[in-house]
Scaffold this motif. Sequence first.
Motif, PDB file in Angstrom:
ATOM      1  N   GLY D  52       0.865  -1.197  -0.038  1.00  0.00           N
ATOM      2  CA  GLY D  52      -0.058   0.113  -0.003  1.00  0.00           C
ATOM      3  C   GLY D  52       0.939   1.251  -0.236  1.00  0.00           C
ATOM      4  N   GLU D  53       2.053   1.176   0.499  1.00  0.00           N
ATOM      5  CA  GLU D  53       3.049   2.304   0.559  1.00  0.00           C
ATOM      6  C   GLU D  53       3.302   2.925  -0.901  1.00  0.00           C
ATOM      7  N   ILE D  54       3.386   4.252  -1.046  1.00  0.00           N
ATOM      8  CA  ILE D  54       3.970   4.562  -2.537  1.00  0.00           C
ATOM      9  C   ILE D  54       5.627   4.789  -2.305  1.00  0.00           C
ATOM     10  N   VAL D  55       6.082   4.198  -3.366  1.00  0.00           N
ATOM     11  CA  VAL D  55       7.551   4.092  -3.380  1.00  0.00           C
ATOM     12  C   VAL D  55       8.280   4.892  -4.639  1.00  0.00           C
ATOM     13  N   LEU D  56       9.597   5.211  -4.447  1.00  0.00           N
ATOM     14  CA  LEU D  56      10.308   5.742  -5.649  1.00  0.00           C
ATOM     15  C   LEU D  56      10.976   4.539  -5.962  1.00  0.00           C
ATOM     16  N   ILE D  57      11.020   4.161  -7.286  1.00  0.00           N
ATOM     17  CA  ILE D  57      11.766   3.132  -8.250  1.00  0.00           C
ATOM     18  C   ILE D  57      12.687   3.635  -9.022  1.00  0.00           C
ATOM     19  N   MET D  58      14.020   3.001  -8.757  1.00  0.00           N
ATOM     20  CA  MET D  58      15.076   3.292  -9.576  1.00  0.00           C
ATOM     21  C   MET D  58      15.474   2.062 -10.371  1.00  0.00           C
ATOM     22  N   ASP D  59      15.186   2.165 -11.711  1.00  0.00           N
ATOM     23  CA  ASP D  59      15.310   0.876 -12.516  1.00  0.00           C
ATOM     24  C   ASP D  59      16.547   0.884 -13.447  1.00  0.00           C
ATOM     25  N   GLU D  60      17.742   1.085 -12.791  1.00  0.00           N
ATOM     26  CA  GLU D  60      18.881   0.935 -13.695  1.00  0.00           C
ATOM     27  C   GLU D  60      19.984   0.219 -12.715  1.00  0.00           C
ATOM     28  N   GLY D  61      20.533  -0.685 -13.418  1.00  0.00           N
ATOM     29  CA  GLY D  61      21.527  -1.440 -12.791  1.00  0.00           C
ATOM     30  C   GLY D  61      22.568  -0.715 -12.084  1.00  0.00           C
ATOM     31  N   ASN D  62      23.386  -0.025 -12.785  1.00  0.00           N
ATOM     32  CA  ASN D  62      24.725   0.461 -12.278  1.00  0.00           C
ATOM     33  C   ASN D  62      24.239   1.283 -10.975  1.00  0.00           C
ATOM     34  N   GLY D  63      23.154   2.304 -11.104  1.00  0.00           N
ATOM     35  CA  GLY D  63      22.724   2.807  -9.910  1.00  0.00           C
ATOM     36  C   GLY D  63      22.158   2.142  -8.651  1.00  0.00           C
ATOM     37  N   ALA D  64      21.418   1.315  -9.112  1.00  0.00           N
ATOM     38  CA  ALA D  64      21.006   0.263  -7.963  1.00  0.00           C
ATOM     39  C   ALA D  64      22.203  -0.535  -7.363  1.00  0.00           C
ATOM     40  N   ARG D  65      22.963  -0.666  -8.115  1.00  0.00           N
ATOM     41  CA  ARG D  65      24.259  -1.403  -7.533  1.00  0.00           C
ATOM     42  C   ARG D  65      24.912  -0.567  -6.437  1.00  0.00           C
ATOM     43  N   GLN D  66      25.104   0.918  -6.886  1.00  0.00           N
ATOM     44  CA  GLN D  66      25.904   1.813  -6.004  1.00  0.00           C
ATOM     45  C   GLN D  66      24.977   1.818  -4.656  1.00  0.00           C
ATOM     46  N   ILE D  67      23.708   1.913  -4.839  1.00  0.00           N
ATOM     47  CA  ILE D  67      23.024   2.159  -3.698  1.00  0.00           C
ATOM     48  C   ILE D  67      22.898   1.104  -2.732  1.00  0.00           C
ATOM     49  N   VAL D  68      23.173  -0.226  -3.004  1.00  0.00           N
ATOM     50  CA  VAL D  68      23.114  -1.264  -2.241  1.00  0.00           C
ATOM     51  C   VAL D  68      24.806  -1.506  -1.943  1.00  0.00           C
ATOM     52  N   GLY D  69      25.555  -0.846  -2.611  1.00  0.00           N
ATOM     53  CA  GLY D  69      27.235  -1.070  -2.213  1.00  0.00           C
ATOM     54  C   GLY D  69      27.820  -2.219  -2.795  1.00  0.00           C
ATOM     55  N   GLU D  70      27.213  -2.712  -3.563  1.00  0.00           N
ATOM     56  CA  GLU D  70      27.813  -4.038  -3.963  1.00  0.00           C
ATOM     57  C   GLU D  70      27.988  -3.925  -5.509  1.00  0.00           C
ATOM     58  N   ALA D  71      29.374  -3.805  -6.033  1.00  0.00           N
ATOM     59  CA  ALA D  71      29.357  -3.371  -7.453  1.00  0.00           C
ATOM     60  C   ALA D  71      28.826  -4.455  -8.283  1.00  0.00           C
ATOM     61  N   THR D  72      28.918  -5.658  -8.058  1.00  0.00           N
ATOM     62  CA  THR D  72      28.552  -6.995  -8.916  1.00  0.00           C
ATOM     63  C   THR D  72      27.059  -7.298  -8.578  1.00  0.00           C
ATOM     64  N   ALA D  73      26.412  -6.933  -7.711  1.00  0.00           N
ATOM     65  CA  ALA D  73      25.223  -7.499  -7.715  1.00  0.00           C
ATOM     66  C   ALA D  73      24.338  -7.499  -8.799  1.00  0.00           C
ATOM     67  N   PRO D  74      23.532  -8.647  -8.999  1.00  0.00           N
ATOM     68  CA  PRO D  74      22.896  -8.973  -9.965  1.00  0.00           C
ATOM     69  C   PRO D  74      21.323  -8.089  -9.880  1.00  0.00           C
ATOM     70  N   ILE D  75      21.319  -6.935  -9.669  1.00  0.00           N
ATOM     71  CA  ILE D  75      19.906  -6.355  -9.667  1.00  0.00           C
ATOM     72  C   ILE D  75      19.820  -5.248 -10.437  1.00  0.00           C
ATOM     73  N   ARG D  76      18.526  -4.834 -10.469  1.00  0.00           N
ATOM     74  CA  ARG D  76      18.330  -3.627 -11.672  1.00  0.00           C
ATOM     75  C   ARG D  76      17.173  -2.748 -10.974  1.00  0.00           C
ATOM     76  N   ALA D  77      16.169  -3.221 -10.675  1.00  0.00           N
ATOM     77  CA  ALA D  77      15.203  -2.436  -9.909  1.00  0.00           C
ATOM     78  C   ALA D  77      15.025  -2.279  -8.548  1.00  0.00           C
ATOM     79  N   LEU D  78      15.207  -1.323  -7.993  1.00  0.00           N
ATOM     80  CA  LEU D  78      15.255  -1.027  -6.410  1.00  0.00           C
ATOM     81  C   LEU D  78      14.374  -0.064  -5.868  1.00  0.00           C
ATOM     82  N   VAL D  79      13.598  -0.510  -4.649  1.00  0.00           N
ATOM     83  CA  VAL D  79      12.663   0.630  -4.096  1.00  0.00           C
ATOM     84  C   VAL D  79      13.825   1.324  -3.195  1.00  0.00           C
ATOM     85  N   VAL D  80      13.871   2.813  -3.772  1.00  0.00           N
ATOM     86  CA  VAL D  80      15.059   3.226  -3.182  1.00  0.00           C
ATOM     87  C   VAL D  80      14.343   4.503  -2.076  1.00  0.00           C
TER      88      VAL D  80
END
Lengths: 88, 88, 88, 88, 88
Positions: D52-80
């Motif tokens: 139900g909460e409204i969130v901000l979605i970042m949908d870019e792999g390199n940016g997502a990896r920076q936010i989680v602090g793992e340069a090689t994490a296999p992620i793309r979309a992140l609730v930031v």
Amino acid sequence: MKIARVSGTVVSTISAPIFDNRRLLFCDYITPDGEATGDYVIAVDVVDAGPGEIVLIMDEGNGARQIVGEATAPIRALVVGIIDPVDP
Amino acid sequence: MKIARVSGTVVSTISAPIFDNRRLLFCDYITPDGEATGDYVIAVDVVDAGPGEIVLIMDEGNGARQIVGEATAPIRALVVGIIDPVDP
Amino acid sequence: MKIARVSGTVVSTISAPIFDNRRLLFCDYITPDGEATGDYVIAVDVVDAGPGEIVLIMDEGNGARQIVGEATAPIRALVVGIIDPVDP
Amino acid sequence: MKIARVSGTVVSTISAPIFDNRRLLFCDYITPDGEATGDYVIAVDVVDAGPGEIVLIMDEGNGARQIVGEATAPIRALVVGIIDPVDP
Amino acid sequence: MKIARVSGTVVSTISAPIFDNRRLLFCDYITPDGEATGDYVIAVDVVDAGPGEIVLIMDEGNGARQIVGEATAPIRALVVGIIDPVDP
């Protein structure tokens, strides 16, 4: 990522070792409620998914390469998980 | 990746060596059932595909560069395989 | 890549040297048959294209940076060629 | 980035450590006015968002990896971020 | 790139320094003729744009990071310029 339903196997030859022992699957994207969106993707299978199963699709090259453990593999879309009954 | 039907050749000059000996193909995206989706892509041919053939399209720059073996080639969409009769 | 018809010039100031001596063009995407798709892109011109001309658009950052020869240029869409009469 | 409303949790197993202690959320994209767009994304939660909460979605792999602090994490979309009442 | 009309400000907290002194703007994509396309993006403002202004949006992570001068900033969409009256 999105979820999709596996609908079949692609039969083709691609000149890159990453594809040698892996199947390419036709995956129809579905909504969280299980309805087809009309879009599809051909994804590399790394979890041994079969027709009719609902799977998790990662569609980003760098992430896909990390999961298969080959930094230069020419892949983008990957079946990364089989979905248990969802809890929407 | 997606599948597409080759519909013709693009005649243009691009100032990058990667294009010198390779054809650019108009490729109409199709569904797994072979129907046109209405979308298309212009892709670099590396498998010598011809008009009417159904091909596998990779549309990701880093993967495309790996397949042609040139880490800095300015390409994104590539015809990576010719499709045998599909098994959907 | 896709083809597009140049429809005009964007007048703006962007704080990056790559844009200093290059024009930004409004480009309406078209089908292989020359019909507008309804989508457009603003692309950096490197081939001196003019309004009404049909051009080849590359819409991938790394490829675009290779073509302009600047590994860190903040660009993504590039007019990479003028299209001769197509042979669809 | 876009905003989305969290609609549920995805239950699956993915063979990559980045997913071990993080939830995957079904997020329905919405317009600035709060209406569903019909599109959705499955994103990794890093802000402990709930249904139900409204969130901000970042949908870019390199940016997502920076936010989680793992340069090689296999992620793309992140609730930031969780969105406070918007001011459109 | 595309053009968009600024419609408001997003109020949220994101755990990355790049966002500390920068506003996030709701930007409604428009056609070269100024009509809304129905799509929008939330972009980082680097040119001090205000509501109602027409802006140039760059939506590519690597290019955006070059413009802000931080090679690892977790950003993708950026307001890179304010548009003077267009000449379509």
